[in-house]
Design a protein around this motif. Sequence first.
Motif, PDB file in Angstrom:
ATOM      1  N   THR A 137     -10.253  -5.069 -12.510  1.00 13.61           N
ATOM      2  CA  THR A 137      -8.844  -5.204 -12.149  1.00 13.61           C
ATOM      3  C   THR A 137      -8.673  -6.344 -11.156  1.00 13.61           C
ATOM      4  O   THR A 137      -9.638  -6.825 -10.558  1.00 13.61           O
ATOM      5  CB  THR A 137      -8.293  -3.913 -11.507  1.00 13.61           C
ATOM      6  N   ASP A 138      -7.420  -6.750 -10.971  1.00 15.76           N
ATOM      7  CA  ASP A 138      -7.136  -7.726  -9.926  1.00 15.76           C
ATOM      8  C   ASP A 138      -7.042  -7.000  -8.586  1.00 15.76           C
ATOM      9  O   ASP A 138      -7.294  -5.792  -8.500  1.00 15.76           O
ATOM     10  CB  ASP A 138      -5.862  -8.504 -10.243  1.00 15.76           C
ATOM     11  N   GLY A 139      -6.663  -7.713  -7.555  1.00 17.01           N
ATOM     12  CA  GLY A 139      -6.616  -7.116  -6.222  1.00 17.01           C
ATOM     13  C   GLY A 139      -5.573  -6.040  -6.069  1.00 17.01           C
ATOM     14  O   GLY A 139      -5.644  -5.233  -5.130  1.00 17.01           O
ATOM     15  N   HIS A 140      -4.578  -5.972  -6.979  1.00 11.10           N
ATOM     16  CA  HIS A 140      -3.550  -4.937  -6.932  1.00 11.10           C
ATOM     17  C   HIS A 140      -3.888  -3.733  -7.813  1.00 11.10           C
ATOM     18  O   HIS A 140      -3.141  -2.753  -7.809  1.00 11.10           O
ATOM     19  CB  HIS A 140      -2.199  -5.508  -7.376  1.00 11.10           C
ATOM     20  N   GLY A 141      -4.963  -3.824  -8.586  1.00 10.26           N
ATOM     21  CA  GLY A 141      -5.330  -2.731  -9.481  1.00 10.26           C
ATOM     22  C   GLY A 141      -4.813  -2.888 -10.895  1.00 10.26           C
ATOM     23  O   GLY A 141      -4.906  -1.951 -11.695  1.00 10.26           O
ATOM     24  N   THR A 142      -4.291  -4.051 -11.258  1.00  7.22           N
ATOM     25  CA  THR A 142      -3.832  -4.291 -12.621  1.00  7.22           C
ATOM     26  C   THR A 142      -5.034  -4.529 -13.526  1.00  7.22           C
ATOM     27  O   THR A 142      -5.878  -5.377 -13.215  1.00  7.22           O
ATOM     28  CB  THR A 142      -2.918  -5.525 -12.679  1.00  7.22           C
ATOM     29  N   PRO A 143      -5.161  -3.810 -14.644  1.00  7.29           N
ATOM     30  CA  PRO A 143      -6.325  -3.997 -15.528  1.00  7.29           C
ATOM     31  C   PRO A 143      -6.365  -5.420 -16.086  1.00  7.29           C
ATOM     32  O   PRO A 143      -5.359  -5.933 -16.584  1.00  7.29           O
ATOM     33  CB  PRO A 143      -6.089  -2.973 -16.644  1.00  7.29           C
ATOM     34  N   LEU A 144      -7.529  -6.035 -15.992  1.00  5.76           N
ATOM     35  CA  LEU A 144      -7.738  -7.359 -16.581  1.00  5.76           C
ATOM     36  C   LEU A 144      -8.568  -7.296 -17.855  1.00  5.76           C
ATOM     37  O   LEU A 144      -8.370  -8.091 -18.775  1.00  5.76           O
ATOM     38  CB  LEU A 144      -8.419  -8.293 -15.574  1.00  5.76           C
ATOM     39  N   ALA A 145      -9.521  -6.356 -17.914  1.00  2.00           N
ATOM     40  CA  ALA A 145     -10.355  -6.187 -19.106  1.00  2.00           C
ATOM     41  C   ALA A 145     -11.030  -4.820 -19.019  1.00  2.00           C
ATOM     42  O   ALA A 145     -11.240  -4.278 -17.925  1.00  2.00           O
ATOM     43  CB  ALA A 145     -11.398  -7.296 -19.217  1.00  2.00           C
ATOM     44  N   GLY A 219     -14.612  -0.278   0.712  1.00  2.31           N
ATOM     45  CA  GLY A 219     -13.633   0.675   0.205  1.00  2.31           C
ATOM     46  C   GLY A 219     -12.200   0.269   0.499  1.00  2.31           C
ATOM     47  O   GLY A 219     -11.273   0.699  -0.201  1.00  2.31           O
ATOM     48  N   THR A 220     -12.012  -0.564   1.510  1.00  2.82           N
ATOM     49  CA  THR A 220     -10.670  -1.057   1.836  1.00  2.82           C
ATOM     50  C   THR A 220     -10.071  -1.830   0.667  1.00  2.82           C
ATOM     51  O   THR A 220      -8.844  -1.852   0.476  1.00  2.82           O
ATOM     52  CB  THR A 220     -10.735  -1.958   3.073  1.00  2.82           C
ATOM     53  N   TYR A 221     -10.940  -2.453  -0.136  1.00  2.00           N
ATOM     54  CA  TYR A 221     -10.486  -3.244  -1.272  1.00  2.00           C
ATOM     55  C   TYR A 221     -10.733  -2.549  -2.612  1.00  2.00           C
ATOM     56  O   TYR A 221     -10.032  -2.818  -3.583  1.00  2.00           O
ATOM     57  CB  TYR A 221     -11.198  -4.601  -1.274  1.00  2.00           C
ATOM     58  N   ARG A 222     -11.741  -1.654  -2.653  1.00  2.46           N
ATOM     59  CA  ARG A 222     -12.124  -1.041  -3.919  1.00  2.46           C
ATOM     60  C   ARG A 222     -11.262   0.163  -4.303  1.00  2.46           C
ATOM     61  O   ARG A 222     -11.321   0.619  -5.442  1.00  2.46           O
ATOM     62  CB  ARG A 222     -13.591  -0.596  -3.891  1.00  2.46           C
ATOM     63  N   TRP A 223     -10.459   0.664  -3.412  1.00  4.10           N
ATOM     64  CA  TRP A 223      -9.707   1.879  -3.721  1.00  4.10           C
ATOM     65  C   TRP A 223      -8.705   1.648  -4.851  1.00  4.10           C
ATOM     66  O   TRP A 223      -8.345   2.600  -5.555  1.00  4.10           O
ATOM     67  CB  TRP A 223      -8.950   2.373  -2.475  1.00  4.10           C
ATOM     68  N   VAL A 224      -8.308   0.404  -5.072  1.00  2.00           N
ATOM     69  CA  VAL A 224      -7.300   0.147  -6.108  1.00  2.00           C
ATOM     70  C   VAL A 224      -7.837   0.470  -7.499  1.00  2.00           C
ATOM     71  O   VAL A 224      -7.092   0.934  -8.377  1.00  2.00           O
ATOM     72  CB  VAL A 224      -6.805  -1.312  -6.044  1.00  2.00           C
ATOM     73  N   ILE A 225      -9.133   0.250  -7.719  1.00  3.07           N
ATOM     74  CA  ILE A 225      -9.669   0.530  -9.048  1.00  3.07           C
ATOM     75  C   ILE A 225      -9.834   2.030  -9.257  1.00  3.07           C
ATOM     76  O   ILE A 225      -9.728   2.531 -10.386  1.00  3.07           O
ATOM     77  CB  ILE A 225     -11.002  -0.218  -9.284  1.00  3.07           C
ATOM     78  N   GLU A 226     -10.074   2.780  -8.189  1.00  2.00           N
ATOM     79  CA  GLU A 226     -10.117   4.242  -8.307  1.00  2.00           C
ATOM     80  C   GLU A 226      -8.737   4.766  -8.715  1.00  2.00           C
ATOM     81  O   GLU A 226      -8.620   5.682  -9.544  1.00  2.00           O
ATOM     82  CB  GLU A 226     -10.549   4.867  -6.976  1.00  2.00           C
ATOM     83  N   ARG A 227      -7.693   4.188  -8.143  1.00  2.00           N
ATOM     84  CA  ARG A 227      -6.329   4.580  -8.522  1.00  2.00           C
ATOM     85  C   ARG A 227      -6.060   4.218  -9.982  1.00  2.00           C
ATOM     86  O   ARG A 227      -5.449   5.006 -10.724  1.00  2.00           O
ATOM     87  CB  ARG A 227      -5.323   3.884  -7.608  1.00  2.00           C
ATOM     88  N   THR A 228      -6.518   3.046 -10.413  1.00  5.96           N
ATOM     89  CA  THR A 228      -6.291   2.637 -11.801  1.00  5.96           C
ATOM     90  C   THR A 228      -7.026   3.552 -12.763  1.00  5.96           C
ATOM     91  O   THR A 228      -6.503   3.885 -13.833  1.00  5.96           O
ATOM     92  CB  THR A 228      -6.742   1.178 -12.002  1.00  5.96           C
ATOM     93  N   PHE A 229      -8.230   3.985 -12.407  1.00  8.99           N
ATOM     94  CA  PHE A 229      -8.939   4.933 -13.260  1.00  8.99           C
ATOM     95  C   PHE A 229      -8.212   6.274 -13.314  1.00  8.99           C
ATOM     96  O   PHE A 229      -8.217   6.952 -14.342  1.00  8.99           O
ATOM     97  CB  PHE A 229     -10.380   5.134 -12.773  1.00  8.99           C
ATOM     98  N   ALA A 230      -7.586   6.663 -12.213  1.00  6.38           N
ATOM     99  CA  ALA A 230      -6.783   7.889 -12.231  1.00  6.38           C
ATOM    100  C   ALA A 230      -5.619   7.742 -13.198  1.00  6.38           C
ATOM    101  O   ALA A 230      -5.291   8.678 -13.946  1.00  6.38           O
ATOM    102  CB  ALA A 230      -6.285   8.209 -10.826  1.00  6.38           C
TER     103      ALA A 230
END
Length: 272
Positions: A137-145, A219-230
Amino acid sequence: MEKSPWIVSDALWDRLEPLLPQRERRFRYPGRKPLPDRDVLCGILYVLHTGIQWEYLPRELGFGSGMTCWRRLRDWNKAGVWLRLHEVLLAELNAASRLDWSRCVVDSPRQSVKRGHHTGPSPVDRGRPGSKHHLITDGHGTPLAVLLTGGNRNDVTQLLPLLDAIPPVRGRVGRPRRTPDSLFADRGYDHDLYRDQVRVRGIVPAIGRRGTRHGTGLGTYRWVIERTFAWLHGFRRLRIRWERRADIHEAFLKLACCLITIRRLSSVCYPL
């Protein structure tokens, strides 16, 4: 009254319809008139959201038979419809300056599976068969691939394929962009050889190292991908893999990424 999530919105349909392959018209033996693509897409979304089996798809809702929806999903995926739709949506986000290219985030949780290709014995779950959803994902959690592999594939082996799977994103002046400035990943991607390969691509790696204490700040930056997986696994059909064929499950994955992307687009740019 809230609209059902499997009802195809005008915003989604206006972007998707031009990408659908046109069926050849048969003049001599035309047969029955095919069900409209928009109604079939509603049936596909119904299965994706509810997780219902294809054969139990309620025909009284106007979706057609489960086999009809299954065939269209297969054919559209083979024609690359979902990939092109995702590129269109990413380009619109990029044009609105809503993609954060300063960093990207990768992760790949294991997913339980009943059967099918692209599965393997999990090394961390007593050898049970499973698959993995590899996401960037990008820095906002938008899926890229997104990629699908067996559960026995090491996370780091899919790091470079994920970076290569990012499509060329248009929408801004200049050449299409497909490379972020930095990459954040957990300790599962800790390998100096892959760090060097990431640097060769002009990307700064920020990957946790094994054996170090927690609290590195990633984790300050990685939490967005956890949200996207949710969000991704909020689609019930993706929680457990029921499809034997990998291409059908990948089609659901790509379609779900498109739906997440258009939600972000609608929330920051355009009303649906």
